[in-house]
Design an enzyme around this catalytic site. Structure first.
Site, PDB file in Angstrom:
ATOM      1  N   HIS A 222      -8.266  -1.966 -19.690  1.00  0.00           N
ATOM      2  CA  HIS A 222      -7.413  -2.380 -18.589  1.00  0.00           C
ATOM      3  C   HIS A 222      -8.219  -2.767 -17.354  1.00  0.00           C
ATOM      4  CE1 HIS A 222      -3.923  -1.521 -15.695  1.00  0.00           C
ATOM      5  NE2 HIS A 222      -3.461  -2.429 -16.522  1.00  0.00           N
ATOM      6  N   LYS A 224     -10.656  -4.755 -14.621  1.00  0.00           N
ATOM      7  CA  LYS A 224     -10.750  -6.112 -14.083  1.00  0.00           C
ATOM      8  C   LYS A 224     -11.991  -6.168 -13.209  1.00  0.00           C
ATOM      9  CE  LYS A 224      -6.065  -5.408 -14.555  1.00  0.00           C
ATOM     10  NZ  LYS A 224      -5.383  -4.112 -14.699  1.00  0.00           N
ATOM     11  N   ASP A 229     -25.074 -11.985 -11.093  1.00  0.00           N
ATOM     12  CA  ASP A 229     -26.514 -11.804 -10.823  1.00  0.00           C
ATOM     13  C   ASP A 229     -26.878 -10.360 -10.494  1.00  0.00           C
ATOM     14  OD1 ASP A 229     -26.842 -14.505 -11.259  1.00  0.00           O
ATOM     15  OD2 ASP A 229     -26.780 -15.035  -9.135  1.00  0.00           O
ATOM     16  N   HIS A 398       2.082  -4.451  -7.357  1.00  0.00           N
ATOM     17  CA  HIS A 398       1.196  -4.093  -8.472  1.00  0.00           C
ATOM     18  C   HIS A 398      -0.082  -3.418  -7.969  1.00  0.00           C
ATOM     19  CE1 HIS A 398      -1.332  -5.056 -12.139  1.00  0.00           C
ATOM     20  NE2 HIS A 398      -0.240  -4.571 -12.680  1.00  0.00           N
ATOM     21  N   LYS A 400      -2.793  -0.751  -6.771  1.00  0.00           N
ATOM     22  CA  LYS A 400      -3.162   0.620  -7.134  1.00  0.00           C
ATOM     23  C   LYS A 400      -4.142   1.113  -6.070  1.00  0.00           C
ATOM     24  CE  LYS A 400      -3.238  -1.967 -11.309  1.00  0.00           C
ATOM     25  NZ  LYS A 400      -1.964  -1.802 -11.807  1.00  0.00           N
ATOM     26  N   ASP A 405      -6.639  10.412   5.163  1.00  0.00           N
ATOM     27  CA  ASP A 405      -7.292  10.998   6.344  1.00  0.00           C
ATOM     28  C   ASP A 405      -8.292  10.079   7.049  1.00  0.00           C
ATOM     29  OD1 ASP A 405      -5.790  13.204   5.847  1.00  0.00           O
ATOM     30  OD2 ASP A 405      -7.437  14.489   5.203  1.00  0.00           O
TER      31      ASP A 405
END
Length: 480
Positions: A222, A224, A229, A398, A400, A405
């Site tokens: 899952h 991404k 380089d 979508h 996440k 703090d």
């Protein structure tokens, strides 16, 4: 007459034999589930499926329920690559963070995810901005490009990425691509063949095909991430798809976050990619050219953390728990799917009931009716803890993200659900920086203006059938 009686007797005998065989198979499957010593909640879910959906249950368990981790994990290569990422040989003395986060840093450092400094970070909340910047960085690559995405869509964004990669490969740049075989199911194989024909090395992650279908369905990549380089990296929640710019017909705009890293922490992303490459392609890459010395002079500290079935511990979940229970003022969380483990619920309860301002934002609309229902089944429980809950209404959220703090934050591919914590290969960047935390905090507060706050009184007024449906779906939440 005797022939008819014999035929009926044979038919009854076959029926009884079939029922005995079927019952024995179900009992055997239940014994296998129990003997696996997995999460009790998950085991109970599978047992319920096998009992109440006997035939379908067996099929589901055959395809989704088996544990194949020991069969597929390249443990020697993982150990070698993680030793490279120990940080001490590559980067020397580790930087320091605020004392209250020292334990969290050490938790990951012991799992070979060192705290790395000298980073500059850019947060993308716009798909258009992210892809424009990514395209420019890809075109400027000189040595190698490594891409790893759950979904490669054959749309305008996918075609642009494909053409850039082919051009760079034909100009002598090493280009490697990993795509998830399930996440990219809807993408025609021609798309990947064109990449291969253009000189790009392309592999699917844990390729799924019958008869070895089985448990491979559960263990999906899952992540991404992009490494260019060994100096520039990307990590976050956006796949290769145009919907991050154009949105969707059913949900409107697609809201997400991604991170661009320039600095030492890119090598943490490199390690993750090379481990996955050894699993997908069965070759071990550890040449020093993939680990160049960063010249970046930024001052942001991060830890790049991988989670998944290759891990001995649930590292990302552990980090979430440590950060939430360590919060003193506030903890703001965005997640598209909220199917929390018992430990995560306990952490939220401990924080909220001890006076921490805990806020959870989830999308009002969802791309899955069942996950949406399962998420809703937890809302009342969390509201009673004192957690403030918001339904994001302007498009599909979508993102996440978690910020705590005015110092700690994390962005990545990990959803707050069982699948992300236990089955999927995920990756998050944990950031220790006041400037980044302030930016993400302000983004969260700004998103509240596009959200509806849910109250306990309001939530309890929902129709009884809706509540019952959500409760039924919740029984299967560890499997969603």
């Amino acid at each position: 007459m005797n022939f008819i009686i014999s035929f009926i007797s044979a038919k009854e005998t076959l029926k009884i034999a079939w029922e005995v065989l079927y019952f024995a198979t179900i009992v055997s499957a239940v014994v296998v589930v129990i003997s696996a010593n997995r999460n009790p909640v998950k085991s109970i879910s599978w047992i319920l499926i096998l009992i109440f959906l006997p035939f379908l249950g067996l099929i589901f368990y055959f395809f989704f329920g088996q544990d194949i981790r020991r069969r597929y994990l390249p443990r020697k290569e993982i150990k070698k690559l993680r030793e490279l990422n120990s940080g001490r040989n590559l980067f020397g003395k580790a930087p320091e963070v605020k004392p209250e986060y020292d334990r969290l840093v050490k938790l990951y450092d012991r799992n070979l995810y060192p705290l790395l400094s000298r980073n500059s970070i850019r947060i993308f909340t716009s798909g258009k901005e992210k892809f424009e910047t990514l395209f420019e960085d890809l075109r400027n690559a000189e040595n190698h490009i490594h891409l790893e995405y759950y979904i490669f869509s054959d749309d305008e964004i996918g075609q642009t990425v494909k053409n850039i990669l082919i051009e760079k490969a034909q100009n002598g740049v090493e280009v490697r691509v990993i795509y998830d075989d399930v996440g990219s199911w809807h993408t025609k194989k021609r798309f990947f063949r064109e990449l291969t024909d253009g000189g790009v090395e392309v592999y699917s992650f844990l390729k799924v095909h019958f008869p070895s279908f089985t448990g491979k369905m559960n263990y999906r990549n899952h992540r991404k991430i992009v490494i260019i380089d060994g100096l520039i990296g990307y990590i976050g929640g956006m796949n290769i798809a145009s919907r991050y710019i154009s949105g969707t017909p059913w949900g409107g705009s697609w809201e997400d976050m991604h991170v661009r890293i320039d600095g030492e922490s890119v090598l943490g992303l490199q390690i993750i990619f090379l481990i996955d490459w050894s699993l997908a392609e069965n070759s071990f890459l550890s040449d020093k050219k993939y680990f160049p010395t960063s010249k970046n002079t930024g001052n942001i500290n991060t830890q790049v953390v991988a989670g998944g079935p290759t891990s001995r511990w649930k590292e990302i979940l552990q980090g979430f728990l440590k950060a939430i229970t360590g919060a003193r003022k506030y903890a703001y969380i965005q997640t598209p799917y909220f199917l929390p483990t018992e430990t995560l619920l306990m952490a939220l309860q401990l924080a909220a009931t001890s006076g921490v301002d805990v806020r959870l934002m989830v999308p009002e609309k969802s791309d899955s009716i069942f996950i949406r229902a399962a998420t809703h089944s937890f809302i009342k429980e969390v509201l009673k803890m004192g957690v403030k809950i918001y339904f994001y209404r302007t498009g599909f959220l979508h993102s996440k993200m978690m910020v705590i703090d005015d110092y700690f934050s994390t962005i990545g591919s990990t959803n707050m659900d069982f699948r992300s914590f236990e089955h999927n290969f995920e990756a998050n960047v944990f950031i220790y920086d006041e400037g980044i935390a302030e930016m993400l905090k302000n983004k969260f507060l700004d998103d509240i203006s596009r959200s509806e706050r849910i109250t306990l009184h309001q939530w309890e007024k929902r129709p009884r059938m809706q509540k019952f449906f959500e409760s039924v779906v919740r029984l299967f939440s560890p499997l969603l």
